[in-house]
Design an enzyme around this catalytic site. Structure first.
Site, PDB file in Angstrom:
ATOM      1  N   HIS A 145      -0.883  -0.043  -5.254  1.00  0.00           N
ATOM      2  CA  HIS A 145       0.199   0.001  -6.236  1.00  0.00           C
ATOM      3  C   HIS A 145      -0.268  -0.288  -7.657  1.00  0.00           C
ATOM      4  O   HIS A 145       0.387   0.141  -8.612  1.00  0.00           O
ATOM      5  CB  HIS A 145       1.267  -1.028  -5.831  1.00  0.00           C
ATOM      6  CG  HIS A 145       2.510  -0.974  -6.654  1.00  0.00           C
ATOM      7  ND1 HIS A 145       3.317   0.155  -6.719  1.00  0.00           N
ATOM      8  CD2 HIS A 145       3.103  -1.899  -7.474  1.00  0.00           C
ATOM      9  CE1 HIS A 145       4.337  -0.087  -7.526  1.00  0.00           C
ATOM     10  NE2 HIS A 145       4.234  -1.313  -7.996  1.00  0.00           N
ATOM     11  N   SER A 202       5.642   1.337 -12.110  1.00  0.00           N
ATOM     12  CA  SER A 202       6.524   0.741 -11.108  1.00  0.00           C
ATOM     13  C   SER A 202       7.968   0.679 -11.622  1.00  0.00           C
ATOM     14  O   SER A 202       8.555   1.715 -11.950  1.00  0.00           O
ATOM     15  CB  SER A 202       5.991  -0.637 -10.720  1.00  0.00           C
ATOM     16  OG  SER A 202       6.646  -1.140  -9.579  1.00  0.00           O
ATOM     17  N   ASP A 205      -0.008   3.343  -1.501  1.00  0.00           N
ATOM     18  CA  ASP A 205       0.905   2.413  -2.171  1.00  0.00           C
ATOM     19  C   ASP A 205       1.955   1.946  -1.159  1.00  0.00           C
ATOM     20  O   ASP A 205       2.734   2.757  -0.649  1.00  0.00           O
ATOM     21  CB  ASP A 205       1.580   3.119  -3.344  1.00  0.00           C
ATOM     22  CG  ASP A 205       2.372   2.163  -4.234  1.00  0.00           C
ATOM     23  OD1 ASP A 205       2.766   1.089  -3.747  1.00  0.00           O
ATOM     24  OD2 ASP A 205       2.591   2.503  -5.411  1.00  0.00           O
TER      25      ASP A 205
END
Length: 396
Positions: free
Chosen positions: A371, A245, A332
């Site tokens: 995610h 991320s 995601d």
């Protein structure tokens, strides 16, 4: 004569009887009419009551509907004012807020963590330790040993020497919010350690039990310090960087610096990454209520750059020479899939052909990895092994 008298008398009696009968008949008729009239009046009364009750119900429903409508309208008006007036004004006049939103270093779960006891998170043979950077920032770290080196009798002070064991080392750079003890992060450490790799996870400045406050240059500086510390102790052991991320932004910028200084890692993993922070902010779920505002860029995106936050991974990646493995789940919603594709396309288009190849692995939305849950993919260990082999074979 007598008979006539009797007959007249009987006739008179008969007349009286008839009149009496008529009177009774008229009386009964009148009683019947009176009863019918009463019944009709009663029926009309009931109908009137029902009509009145119906009108009262209709009036009550109408009043309730009006009350709900006005309450809803009032609530929506307040929400609209807060969303489209208060929040934009507060953000624009207080740019520092965007720094907090981007890094979310104060948002952590669970809230009370004993970092000195990683075994409490199910991590076997894992050491908690601290490093103080050249900027006097105290960083908290965990070092999980490879499965083949786990031994309860090994003193933690000896963990650093084990970095020379030739077992690959993975420096894990996490995303925003939480700490190195985040659940999904710990699960990935377990996967990697069970694959016989060293895992070193660091909390940047302002995260976990590390000191200081985060900034783009600050967190990259912290990652650079830890990488160089590992390099000093690892001997010839291969080292990889894994970013997740926001950590992919840290990783690409760190890798660019390392490559420019001839300190390149053996390979780079980019999980659930984005092309640049402005696109990531634009397509983040938190931005969805504001995205259609004509002055969205001026209100929100310019305040991000005002904080000197850029994380231009699609620019930095041009100078990253080792092989790249980009992992992204189709479902995601935090960092949308198409931003991961853009990062991959930038790597393919901007990096020289002499650099290590960039590979993109997608995970079908039906798996619901989203995610944070790519570590659950049963094929992930095989994907990692093949990538590492390609990286190391390319160096021979």
């Amino acid at each position: 004569m007598f008979h006539r008298f009797i007959g007249l008398k009987m006739h008179l009696r008969s007349g009286k009887g008839i009149e009496s009968s008529k009177r009774e008949s008229v009386s009964k008729h009148n009683d019947g009419l009176s009863k019918k009239s009463h019944d009709l009046d009663h029926a009309h009364g009931k109908t009137a009551v029902k009509n009145e009750q119906r009108l009262q119900r209709t009036s009550t429903i109408s009043s309730i509907s009006k009350y709900i409508f006005f309450k809803l309208a009032k609530t929506l008006s307040v929400v609209a004012v807060v969303l489209y007036v208060v929040i934009p004004v507060v953000v624009k006049t207080n740019p520092w807020i965007q720094n907090k939103v981007i890094f979310l270093n104060n948002l952590r779960w669970p809230p009370f963590i004993d970092f000195t006891a990683p075994e409490g998170f199910g991590l076997e043979s894992t050491r908690n330790f601290y490093l103080t950077t050249d900027q006097n920032i105290r960083l908290g770290l965990w070092h999980a040993l490879p499965e083949s080196l786990r031994d309860s009798k090994v003193p933690t002070d000896y963990y650093t020497d084990l970095l020379k064991s030739s077992k690959p080392i993975i420096l894990y750079l996490h995303g925003n919010s939480g700490t190195r003890a985040g659940w999904h992060r710990v699960q990935l450490y377990k996967v990697l350690a069970n694959m016989d790799y060293h895992v070193i996870a660091v909390d940047y400045r302002g995260y976990g039990d590390s000191s200081g406050s985060p900034s783009e240059d600050g967190v990259v500086s912290d990652a650079l310090f830890v990488y160089r510390w590992i390099n000093q102790h690892k001997g010839d052991t291969p080292i990889f960087i894994w970013g997740h991320s926001l950590g992919t932004g840290v990783t690409t910028k760190l890798a660019r610096t390392l490559c420019r200084n001839n300190e390149a890692p053996d390979g780079v993993f980019l999980e659930s990454g984005f092309n640049n922070i402005l696109d990531a902010a634009t397509y983040h779920p938190m931005a969805s209520p504001f995205r259609f505002i004509p002055w969205f860029n001026w209100l929100f995106l310019e305040t991000i750059t005002h904080n000197d936050i850029h994380f231009q991974s699609d620019v930095s990646i041009a100078d990253v020479s080792p092989p790249l493995l980009i992992l992204h789940a189709e479902d995601d919603v935090i960092v949308p899939y198409h931003l991961g594709v853009k990062l991959y396309e930038a790597a393919v288009k901007t990096r020289p052909q002499t650099y290590g190849a960039a590979e993109f692995v997608s995970f079908n939305a039906s798996h619901r990895y989203g995610h944070k849950l790519i570590f659950m993919a049963p094929e992930l260990p095989d994907i990692i092994r093949k990538f590492m082999k390609r990286c190391l074979d390319g160096k021979k």
